[in-house]
Design a protein around this motif. Structure first.
Motif, PDB file in Angstrom:
ATOM      1  N   GLY A 287      38.250  43.634  46.691  1.00  0.00           N
ATOM      2  CA  GLY A 287      38.812  43.032  47.482  1.00  0.00           C
ATOM      3  C   GLY A 287      40.113  42.746  46.534  1.00  0.00           C
ATOM      4  N   SER A 288      40.409  43.304  45.307  1.00  0.00           N
ATOM      5  CA  SER A 288      41.438  42.921  44.460  1.00  0.00           C
ATOM      6  C   SER A 288      42.289  43.954  44.212  1.00  0.00           C
ATOM      7  CB  SER A 288      41.002  42.390  43.296  1.00  0.00           C
ATOM      8  OG  SER A 288      42.360  42.289  42.260  1.00  0.00           O
ATOM      9  N   THR A 289      43.659  44.115  44.286  1.00  0.00           N
ATOM     10  CA  THR A 289      44.422  45.213  44.090  1.00  0.00           C
ATOM     11  C   THR A 289      44.892  45.259  42.536  1.00  0.00           C
ATOM     12  OG1 THR A 289      46.296  43.945  45.028  1.00  0.00           O
ATOM     13  CG2 THR A 289      45.030  45.461  46.182  1.00  0.00           C
ATOM     14  N   ARG A 290      44.425  43.921  41.740  1.00  0.00           N
ATOM     15  CA  ARG A 290      44.917  43.967  40.299  1.00  0.00           C
ATOM     16  C   ARG A 290      44.280  44.835  39.500  1.00  0.00           C
ATOM     17  NH1 ARG A 290      44.630  40.245  36.277  1.00  0.00           N
ATOM     18  NH2 ARG A 290      42.361  39.808  36.834  1.00  0.00           N
ATOM     19  N   SER A 291      45.133  45.638  38.523  1.00  0.00           N
ATOM     20  CA  SER A 291      44.621  46.583  37.771  1.00  0.00           C
ATOM     21  C   SER A 291      43.672  46.189  37.041  1.00  0.00           C
ATOM     22  CB  SER A 291      45.758  47.079  36.924  1.00  0.00           C
ATOM     23  OG  SER A 291      46.488  46.217  36.181  1.00  0.00           O
ATOM     24  N   ALA A 292      43.724  44.955  36.462  1.00  0.00           N
ATOM     25  CA  ALA A 292      42.491  44.261  35.323  1.00  0.00           C
ATOM     26  C   ALA A 292      41.804  43.455  36.127  1.00  0.00           C
ATOM     27  CB  ALA A 292      43.412  43.391  34.260  1.00  0.00           C
ATOM     28  N   SER A 293      41.401  43.589  37.449  1.00  0.00           N
ATOM     29  CA  SER A 293      40.723  42.864  38.334  1.00  0.00           C
ATOM     30  C   SER A 293      38.963  42.582  37.725  1.00  0.00           C
ATOM     31  CB  SER A 293      40.724  43.769  39.758  1.00  0.00           C
ATOM     32  OG  SER A 293      39.276  43.101  40.392  1.00  0.00           O
ATOM     33  N   SER A 294      38.695  41.441  37.535  1.00  0.00           N
ATOM     34  CA  SER A 294      37.320  41.245  37.388  1.00  0.00           C
ATOM     35  C   SER A 294      36.394  41.639  38.486  1.00  0.00           C
ATOM     36  CB  SER A 294      37.106  39.914  36.999  1.00  0.00           C
ATOM     37  OG  SER A 294      37.758  39.201  37.926  1.00  0.00           O
ATOM     38  N   ASN A 295      36.730  41.845  39.679  1.00  0.00           N
ATOM     39  CA  ASN A 295      35.883  42.319  40.721  1.00  0.00           C
ATOM     40  C   ASN A 295      35.693  43.635  40.748  1.00  0.00           C
ATOM     41  OD1 ASN A 295      35.278  39.797  42.802  1.00  0.00           O
ATOM     42  ND2 ASN A 295      37.259  39.400  41.781  1.00  0.00           N
ATOM     43  N   THR A 296      36.786  44.521  40.558  1.00  0.00           N
ATOM     44  CA  THR A 296      36.824  45.818  40.588  1.00  0.00           C
ATOM     45  C   THR A 296      36.138  46.314  39.258  1.00  0.00           C
ATOM     46  OG1 THR A 296      38.735  45.829  41.289  1.00  0.00           O
ATOM     47  CG2 THR A 296      38.211  48.021  40.589  1.00  0.00           C
TER      48      THR A 296
ATOM     49  N   GLY B  89      31.605  26.997  40.735  1.00  0.00           N
ATOM     50  CA  GLY B  89      32.335  26.013  41.430  1.00  0.00           C
ATOM     51  C   GLY B  89      33.296  26.451  42.190  1.00  0.00           C
ATOM     52  N   ARG B  90      33.678  27.968  42.181  1.00  0.00           N
ATOM     53  CA  ARG B  90      34.978  28.523  42.715  1.00  0.00           C
ATOM     54  C   ARG B  90      34.334  29.535  43.511  1.00  0.00           C
ATOM     55  NH1 ARG B  90      40.258  28.503  39.117  1.00  0.00           N
ATOM     56  NH2 ARG B  90      40.852  28.702  41.014  1.00  0.00           N
ATOM     57  N   GLY B  91      35.119  30.300  44.502  1.00  0.00           N
ATOM     58  CA  GLY B  91      34.798  31.442  45.165  1.00  0.00           C
ATOM     59  C   GLY B  91      34.060  31.032  46.171  1.00  0.00           C
ATOM     60  N   GLU B  92      33.685  29.755  46.774  1.00  0.00           N
ATOM     61  CA  GLU B  92      32.683  29.693  47.913  1.00  0.00           C
ATOM     62  C   GLU B  92      33.535  29.769  49.231  1.00  0.00           C
ATOM     63  OE1 GLU B  92      29.622  29.355  47.780  1.00  0.00           O
ATOM     64  OE2 GLU B  92      29.816  29.293  45.450  1.00  0.00           O
TER      65      GLU B  92
ATOM     66  N   THR C 214      34.932  40.578  45.839  1.00  0.00           N
ATOM     67  CA  THR C 214      36.253  40.172  46.208  1.00  0.00           C
ATOM     68  C   THR C 214      36.550  38.953  45.588  1.00  0.00           C
ATOM     69  OG1 THR C 214      37.637  39.573  47.960  1.00  0.00           O
ATOM     70  CG2 THR C 214      35.367  39.116  48.404  1.00  0.00           C
ATOM     71  N   PRO C 215      37.737  38.662  44.984  1.00  0.00           N
ATOM     72  CA  PRO C 215      38.258  37.271  44.704  1.00  0.00           C
ATOM     73  C   PRO C 215      38.476  36.213  45.797  1.00  0.00           C
ATOM     74  CG  PRO C 215      40.197  38.888  44.362  1.00  0.00           C
ATOM     75  CD  PRO C 215      38.840  39.568  44.942  1.00  0.00           C
ATOM     76  N   GLU C 216      38.418  35.155  45.495  1.00  0.00           N
ATOM     77  CA  GLU C 216      39.094  34.125  46.451  1.00  0.00           C
ATOM     78  C   GLU C 216      40.482  34.074  46.384  1.00  0.00           C
ATOM     79  OE1 GLU C 216      36.467  30.868  47.431  1.00  0.00           O
ATOM     80  OE2 GLU C 216      38.570  29.416  47.411  1.00  0.00           O
ATOM     81  N   TYR C 217      41.121  34.225  47.494  1.00  0.00           N
ATOM     82  CA  TYR C 217      42.602  33.531  47.662  1.00  0.00           C
ATOM     83  C   TYR C 217      42.901  32.633  48.617  1.00  0.00           C
ATOM     84  CZ  TYR C 217      44.521  37.832  45.046  1.00  0.00           C
ATOM     85  OH  TYR C 217      44.666  38.896  44.042  1.00  0.00           O
ATOM     86  N   ALA C 218      43.213  31.394  48.267  1.00  0.00           N
ATOM     87  CA  ALA C 218      43.735  30.407  49.098  1.00  0.00           C
ATOM     88  C   ALA C 218      42.514  30.023  50.030  1.00  0.00           C
ATOM     89  CB  ALA C 218      44.936  30.778  49.978  1.00  0.00           C
ATOM     90  N   GLY C 219      41.473  29.895  49.376  1.00  0.00           N
ATOM     91  CA  GLY C 219      40.176  29.328  50.239  1.00  0.00           C
ATOM     92  C   GLY C 219      39.396  30.494  51.110  1.00  0.00           C
ATOM     93  N   THR C 220      39.963  31.586  50.891  1.00  0.00           N
ATOM     94  CA  THR C 220      39.232  32.645  51.803  1.00  0.00           C
ATOM     95  C   THR C 220      39.339  34.119  51.098  1.00  0.00           C
ATOM     96  OG1 THR C 220      39.144  33.727  53.957  1.00  0.00           O
ATOM     97  CG2 THR C 220      41.568  33.240  53.139  1.00  0.00           C
TER      98      THR C 220
END
Ligand SMILES: Cc1cc2nc3c(=O)[nH]c(=O)nc-3n(C[C@H](O)[C@H](O)[C@H](O)COP(=O)(O)O)c2cc1C
Length: 187
Positions: free
Chosen positions: A8-17, A111-114, A73-79
Motif C-alpha cells: 500500500g506504499s508508493t515510497r521507495s524506502a517503504s517498510s511495507n514493501t 499502538g499504531r496502524g490499527e 499497507t501503512p496507515e495514512y490518516a487513520g485508514t
C-alpha cells in the motif's frame, strides 16, 4: 502456486514493501510471489469508465492469475492510503477479490496502524474475499530491521515473514472449494 504481493506504499524506502520483498525472498521453492508494481499508475476509479485502460486491465489480470493475494499497507490518516483504496475500488464491480484467498500484514509500530487494519477488514469483507487469518501477521518493523538490499535482516522478523507463504499455501492446500467468503458481496 502464485501469490501476488501488494504494497500500500508508493515510497521507495517503504517498510511495507520491504516486508513483502522479504516474504518473496524467503518463499519456498516452487511458489511464485511477484510484487505488484502498478499502484501509482492506476487512474482514479470512476464507475463511468470501468474499462479504464491498460493499468487497470493489468491489475485485474494479475489478481485473476493469483491463487492468493498478500497485502501490506501503512496507515495514512487513520485508514489505508488512498492509492490502495483506489486499487481495491477497481475490484469491487469486477469481482477479482470475491472468494479470493488473501491475507494482510501490518508492520506499524506498536499502538499504531490499527485504523489500516480495521479498514482492510471492512473493505476485504465487503468484496467477499476469503481471509486467511493464520497468515495475517502483526509485526512492528523498525527502520533498522531493514538491510541495504531492501529486505528485512533482523532474524526474528525475517523468520516470522518467512512463515507467511507457508501458512497461505497450507490454507490453499486444505481449503474446501466451497469455502464461504467472510462476507457475501452486496447487490
Ligand atoms: C500522509 C501520511 C499520513 C499518515 N497517517 C498515519 C496515521 O494515521 N497513523 C499512523 O499510525 N501512521 C501514519 N503515518 C505514518 C506511516 O504510516 C508510516 O510512516 C509508515 O511507516 C509508512 O509506511 P512505508 O514505510 O511503507 O511507506 C502517516 C504517514 C503519512 C505520509
Amino acid at each position: 502456486m502464485r501469490i501476488l504481493l501488494v504494497s500500500g506504499s508508493t515510497r521507495s524506502a517503504s517498510s511495507n514493501t520491504a516486508a513483502l520483498r522479504t516474504v518473496a525472498a524467503t518463499a519456498p521453492a516452487g511458489i511464485e510471489a511477484p510484487l505488484y508494481g502498478g499502484l501509482a499508475d492506476l487512474p482514479a476509479f470512476n464507475p463511468d469508465h470501468d474499462e479504464a485502460g491498460p493499468a487497470v486491465a493489468d491489475l485485474r489480470a494479475q489478481l485473476a492469475a493469483a491463487d492468493a493475494v498478500l497485502f501490506c499497507t501503512p496507515e495514512y490518516a487513520g485508514t489505508v492510503p488512498g492509492s490502495l483504496k483506489n486499487l481495491l475500488d477497481w475490484t469491487v464491480g469486477s469481482g477479482e477479490l470475491y472468494e479470493k484467498p488473501l491475507a494482510w500484514l501490518n508492520v506499524a509500530a506498536p499502538g499504531r496502524g490499527e485504523g489500516a487494519n480495521a479498514t482492510m477488514g471492512v473493505v476485504l469483507g465487503y468484496v467477499g474475499a476469503e481471509v486467511i487469518a493464520a497468515a495475517c501477521l502483526r509485526l512492528p518493523l523498525g527502520r533498522d530491521a531493514i538491510g541495504p538490499d531492501g529486505t528485512v535482516v533482523e532474524p526474528a522478523a525475517r523468520a516470522a515473514l518467512g512463515g507467511v507463504v507457508p501458512a497461505m499455501v497450507d490454507h490453499l492446500r486444505h481449503r474446501s472449494p466451497a469455502a464461504d467468503p467472510v462476507v457475501a458481496p452486496r447487490s
